[in-house]
Design a protein around this motif. Structure first.
Motif, mmCIF file in Angstrom:
data_model
loop_
_atom_site.group_PDB
_atom_site.id
_atom_site.type_symbol
_atom_site.label_atom_id
_atom_site.label_comp_id
_atom_site.label_asym_id
_atom_site.label_seq_id
_atom_site.Cartn_x
_atom_site.Cartn_y
_atom_site.Cartn_z
ATOM 1 N N LEU A 235 0.816 -1.207 0.000
ATOM 2 C CA LEU A 235 0.000 0.000 0.000
ATOM 3 C C LEU A 235 0.855 1.264 0.000
ATOM 4 O O LEU A 235 0.622 2.186 -0.802
ATOM 5 N N GLY A 236 1.844 1.316 0.911
ATOM 6 C CA GLY A 236 2.663 2.520 1.028
ATOM 7 C C GLY A 236 3.882 2.511 0.134
ATOM 8 O O GLY A 236 4.209 3.518 -0.502
ATOM 9 N N GLY A 237 4.570 1.352 0.072
ATOM 10 C CA GLY A 237 5.818 1.289 -0.684
ATOM 11 C C GLY A 237 5.640 1.290 -2.182
ATOM 12 O O GLY A 237 6.569 1.621 -2.916
ATOM 13 N N ILE A 238 4.444 0.926 -2.657
ATOM 14 C CA ILE A 238 4.205 0.895 -4.107
ATOM 15 C C ILE A 238 3.121 1.902 -4.499
ATOM 16 O O ILE A 238 3.404 2.898 -5.166
ATOM 17 N N LEU A 239 1.887 1.645 -4.066
ATOM 18 C CA LEU A 239 0.778 2.472 -4.540
ATOM 19 C C LEU A 239 0.904 3.927 -4.123
ATOM 20 O O LEU A 239 0.843 4.835 -4.964
ATOM 21 N N TYR A 240 1.089 4.186 -2.815
ATOM 22 C CA TYR A 240 1.099 5.570 -2.339
ATOM 23 C C TYR A 240 2.353 6.310 -2.781
ATOM 24 O O TYR A 240 2.293 7.496 -3.133
ATOM 25 N N SER A 241 3.497 5.624 -2.778
ATOM 26 C CA SER A 241 4.743 6.289 -3.173
ATOM 27 C C SER A 241 4.739 6.622 -4.666
ATOM 28 O O SER A 241 5.173 7.709 -5.067
ATOM 29 N N VAL A 242 4.221 5.715 -5.491
ATOM 30 C CA VAL A 242 4.177 5.974 -6.936
ATOM 31 C C VAL A 242 3.228 7.125 -7.246
ATOM 32 O O VAL A 242 3.551 8.025 -8.032
ATOM 33 N N GLN A 243 2.036 7.108 -6.610
ATOM 34 C CA GLN A 243 1.090 8.197 -6.897
ATOM 35 C C GLN A 243 1.635 9.531 -6.422
ATOM 36 O O GLN A 243 1.457 10.548 -7.096
ATOM 37 N N SER A 244 2.306 9.543 -5.275
ATOM 38 C CA SER A 244 2.860 10.792 -4.752
ATOM 39 C C SER A 244 3.937 11.338 -5.681
ATOM 40 O O SER A 244 3.948 12.536 -6.012
ATOM 41 N N PHE A 245 4.842 10.456 -6.107
ATOM 42 C CA PHE A 245 5.927 10.914 -6.982
ATOM 43 C C PHE A 245 5.389 11.385 -8.329
ATOM 44 O O PHE A 245 5.765 12.455 -8.820
ATOM 45 N N ALA A 246 4.504 10.581 -8.944
ATOM 46 C CA ALA A 246 3.993 10.930 -10.267
ATOM 47 C C ALA A 246 3.241 12.260 -10.230
ATOM 48 O O ALA A 246 3.447 13.129 -11.087
ATOM 49 N N TYR A 247 2.385 12.428 -9.239
ATOM 50 C CA TYR A 247 1.584 13.652 -9.131
ATOM 51 C C TYR A 247 2.470 14.870 -8.892
ATOM 52 O O TYR A 247 2.375 15.872 -9.611
ATOM 53 N N LEU A 248 3.363 14.791 -7.901
ATOM 54 C CA LEU A 248 4.167 15.960 -7.561
ATOM 55 C C LEU A 248 5.272 16.222 -8.585
ATOM 56 O O LEU A 248 5.651 17.369 -8.808
ATOM 57 N N ASP A 249 5.796 15.176 -9.225
ATOM 58 C CA ASP A 249 6.818 15.401 -10.248
ATOM 59 C C ASP A 249 6.207 16.019 -11.501
ATOM 60 O O ASP A 249 6.902 16.702 -12.260
ATOM 61 N N SER A 250 4.908 15.791 -11.736
ATOM 62 C CA SER A 250 4.249 16.407 -12.894
ATOM 63 C C SER A 250 4.261 17.922 -12.798
ATOM 64 O O SER A 250 4.173 18.623 -13.815
ATOM 65 N N LEU A 251 4.389 18.444 -11.566
ATOM 66 C CA LEU A 251 4.397 19.895 -11.371
ATOM 67 C C LEU A 251 5.633 20.552 -11.976
ATOM 68 O O LEU A 251 5.658 21.762 -12.169
ATOM 69 N N ARG A 252 6.663 19.747 -12.275
ATOM 70 C CA ARG A 252 7.861 20.283 -12.918
ATOM 71 C C ARG A 252 7.635 20.563 -14.400
ATOM 72 O O ARG A 252 8.403 21.298 -15.025
#
Length: 291
Positions: free
Chosen positions: A74-91
Motif C-alpha cells: 500500500l505505502g511502498g508501491i501504490l502511495y509512493s508511486v502516486q505521490s511521486f507521479a503527481y508531484l513530479d508532474s508539477l515540474r
C-alpha cells in the motif's frame, strides 16, 4: 457545535491542508530540491512524528507479518508511486492543470468497481462518468501558443490511477487498524521507497544548511501541515460525517490548490479549461454521492 458540524470542520481543514501540498512542492522544486528528496523528507519526518504520537497515546504499533506486507504494498508501491507521479508532474505542467487531471481519480475508482467488483451501473453513475471524461477532454484543450508537455500530463494521470488503486485497496488493508498506525506504516514504507529511488538515481542528500529559507519552510509545511495535520484531521472528521460527505468535502482540495496556484504561482487557465475543471468536480461529486 454538533458532532456532525465538528466532523465537517475537521474535513474542511484536511482538504485545505491537502490543497496546499502542490504549492509547497513547487516552492521546494524552485529551491533546487528533487521530487525524490522532497517526498523522502516528507514521509520520513511524518512517519517519525506518527510513531512518537502513537507511543504517546500508548497505541500498539506492531502488526502481524501479513498485515505489514500489505502495508508494504500500500505505502511502498501504490502511495509512493502516486505521490511521486503527481508531484513530479508539477515540474512540467501548470499546477492548476496537474491538480485537475489528478482529481480524475474518482472515475478510476468507479470504473474499477464496475469492471472487477461487478457493481451495477446506474444512470447517475453513467452521467457522472460522461461529465468527468468530457471535462478531461476539455481541460486538455491548451491554447495554440502553449506547448502541452505530454510527460507532465502522463505523470499526473499515472498519479490519479495509482491513487485510485490506493483508495480501493486501503479500504480493506486499513480496516481494524488505528488511523495513527495505518498512517505510520504508509508513510514509513513510502519513505523507504523514496530513499531507494534516490539511491537508484545516485542522488545525494542535500546539505540542509545550504537550502534557501523558502525551501526549508516548504519542506516543514509540507510535512507538518499538509501531511501530519491533514491525515489526523481527515481521520478525526470521517467517522463523524460518513464516507459520502467526506468525499464531497474532499473536493474542496482541488479548488484550494487551483486558487492558490493562480494567486501564488501565477498560473493561468482559459475559460474553457475552467469549464472542464467544473465538469470534473461536478462529476466527481455525483460519483461520491452515489458511493
Amino acid at each position: 457545535m454538533s458532532k456532525e458540524q465538528i466532523g465537517a470542520l475537521w474535513m474542511v481543514s484536511a482538504s485545505v491542508a491537502y490543497g496546499f501540498m502542490p504549492i509547497w512542492t513547487v516552492l521546494g522544486q524552485n529551491s533546487e530540491l528533487t521530487t525524490d528528496f522532497i517526498l523522502f523528507f516528507r514521509f520520513a519526518c511524518a512517519s517519525a512524528l506518527l510513531f512518537l504520537l502513537s507511543r504517546f497515546e500508548k497505541i500498539p504499533i506492531l502488526l502481524p507479518k501479513r498485515k505489514i506486507l500489505e502495508f508494504l504494498f500500500l505505502g511502498g508501491i501504490l502511495y509512493s508511486v502516486q505521490s511521486f507521479a503527481y508531484l513530479d508532474s508539477l515540474r512540467y505542467i501548470q499546477t492548476a492543470l496537474s491538480v485537475m487531471l489528478y482529481h480524475i481519480y474518482p472515475v478510476i475508482v468507479t470504473l474499477v468497481a464496475l469492471m472487477f467488483f461487478k457493481e451495477k451501473i446506474q444512470l447517475k453513475t453513467l452521467l457522472a462518468l460522461v461529465l468527468c471524461i468530457i471535462g478531461l477532454v476539455v481541460i486538455l484543450q491548451i491554447p495554440k501558443d502553449i506547448t502541452l508537455n505530454h510527460l507532465g500530463v502522463t505523470l499526473s494521470l499515472i498519479g490519479a490511477l495509482f491513487y485510485g488503486l490506493y483508495v480501493i485497496f486501503s479500504q480493506s488493508i486499513t480496516r481494524n487498524c488505528h488511523f495513527l498506525v495505518a498512517s505510520f506504516y504508509v508513510c514509513f514504507f513510502s519513505s523507504i521507497a523514496m530513499f531507494l529511488s534516490m539511491l537508484r538515481a545516485h542522488e545525494t542528500m542535500p546539505n540542509l544548511f545550504e537550502i534557501p529559507f523558502i525551501g526549508i519552510f516548504a519542506l516543514l509545511a509540507l510535512t507538518i501541515f499538509s501531511t501530519l495535520f491533514a491525515m489526523v484531521a481527515y481521520y478525526l472528521g470521517m467517522p463523524k460525517i460518513g464516507i459520502t460527505k467526506t468525499a464531497i468535502l474532499g473536493m474542496i482540495e482541488p479548488l484550494v490548490a487551483v486558487v492558490l496556484s493562480i494567486w501564488i504561482l501565477g498560473d493561468t487557465l482559459s475559460a474553457l479549461q475552467y469549464f472542464g475543471a467544473f465538469l470534473i468536480i461536478f462529476g466527481s461529486i455525483l460519483l461520491c454521492i452515489r458511493r
